[in-house]
Design a protein around this motif. Sequence first.
Motif, PDB file in Angstrom:
ATOM      1  N   ALA A  12       2.241  -2.375   6.896  1.00 23.60           N
ATOM      2  CA  ALA A  12       2.774  -3.453   6.051  1.00 23.60           C
ATOM      3  C   ALA A  12       1.693  -4.483   5.737  1.00 23.60           C
ATOM      4  O   ALA A  12       1.611  -4.981   4.605  1.00 23.60           O
ATOM      5  CB  ALA A  12       3.965  -4.114   6.735  1.00 23.60           C
TER       6      ALA A  12
ATOM      7  N   CYS B 274      -0.395  -3.067   3.038  1.00 23.50           N
ATOM      8  CA  CYS B 274       0.356  -3.181   1.778  1.00 23.50           C
ATOM      9  C   CYS B 274       0.162  -4.572   1.173  1.00 23.50           C
ATOM     10  O   CYS B 274      -0.125  -4.705  -0.022  1.00 23.50           O
ATOM     11  CB  CYS B 274       1.842  -2.942   1.995  1.00 23.50           C
ATOM     12  SG  CYS B 274       2.337  -1.251   2.325  1.00 23.50           S
TER      13      CYS B 274
ATOM     14  N   HIS C 124       2.449  -1.348  -2.569  1.00 22.32           N
ATOM     15  CA  HIS C 124       3.727  -1.289  -1.865  1.00 22.32           C
ATOM     16  C   HIS C 124       4.508  -0.028  -2.229  1.00 22.32           C
ATOM     17  O   HIS C 124       5.735  -0.054  -2.296  1.00 22.32           O
ATOM     18  CB  HIS C 124       4.560  -2.536  -2.201  1.00 22.32           C
ATOM     19  CG  HIS C 124       3.921  -3.810  -1.754  1.00 22.32           C
ATOM     20  ND1 HIS C 124       4.040  -4.297  -0.481  1.00 22.32           N
ATOM     21  CD2 HIS C 124       3.137  -4.688  -2.427  1.00 22.32           C
ATOM     22  CE1 HIS C 124       3.368  -5.425  -0.372  1.00 22.32           C
ATOM     23  NE2 HIS C 124       2.809  -5.687  -1.532  1.00 22.32           N
TER      24      HIS C 124
ATOM     25  N   THR D 149       6.436   2.009   2.705  1.00 24.49           N
ATOM     26  CA  THR D 149       7.362   0.913   3.010  1.00 24.49           C
ATOM     27  C   THR D 149       8.794   1.364   3.299  1.00 24.49           C
ATOM     28  O   THR D 149       9.569   0.591   3.856  1.00 24.49           O
ATOM     29  CB  THR D 149       7.419  -0.083   1.832  1.00 24.49           C
ATOM     30  OG1 THR D 149       7.890   0.608   0.662  1.00 24.49           O
ATOM     31  CG2 THR D 149       6.058  -0.703   1.547  1.00 24.49           C
TER      32      THR D 149
END
Length: 147
Positions: A27, A30, A36, A41
């Motif tokens: 994350a 990202c 993303h 995710t």
Amino acid sequence: MSLFFEDVQIGARYTTSSHEITVAGIADFCRLTLDHHPLHTDAAYAKQAGFPGIIAHGLYGLSLMEGLKTELKLYEESSIASLGWNDVRFLHPIVAGDSVHVEMEFTAKRESSSRPAGIITEAVRLLRSDGKLLINSEHISLIRKAD
């Protein structure tokens, strides 16, 4: 330890410590890269695509390879620049929960034609704890000569 051009021995090998891939680390990547994609995710999306869960970006793995190598402190006083990565191959997915490490080997070296320094080539591999090769690559660096 800091290796200078003269210290580099073709065939010398190094292994880094292990690092656990986490959902939080993926994350963070990202957020940092603005990538993303749901493979990174959304676990349900990743499972529908045939993965066991969310996977790390290939470039996250490559970046991690450089970070793990840096922890070896081979070039603390000698690094000038990374000249690039060649023949990068993402062979298997990196999944949250994987424990990975880097194995590297010096494969070539030559004098720089533009300054008093040397160019070194490393074979760099990211492996999972069970030995599965995840990323295979070659890295070229410019490093100082000893004074």
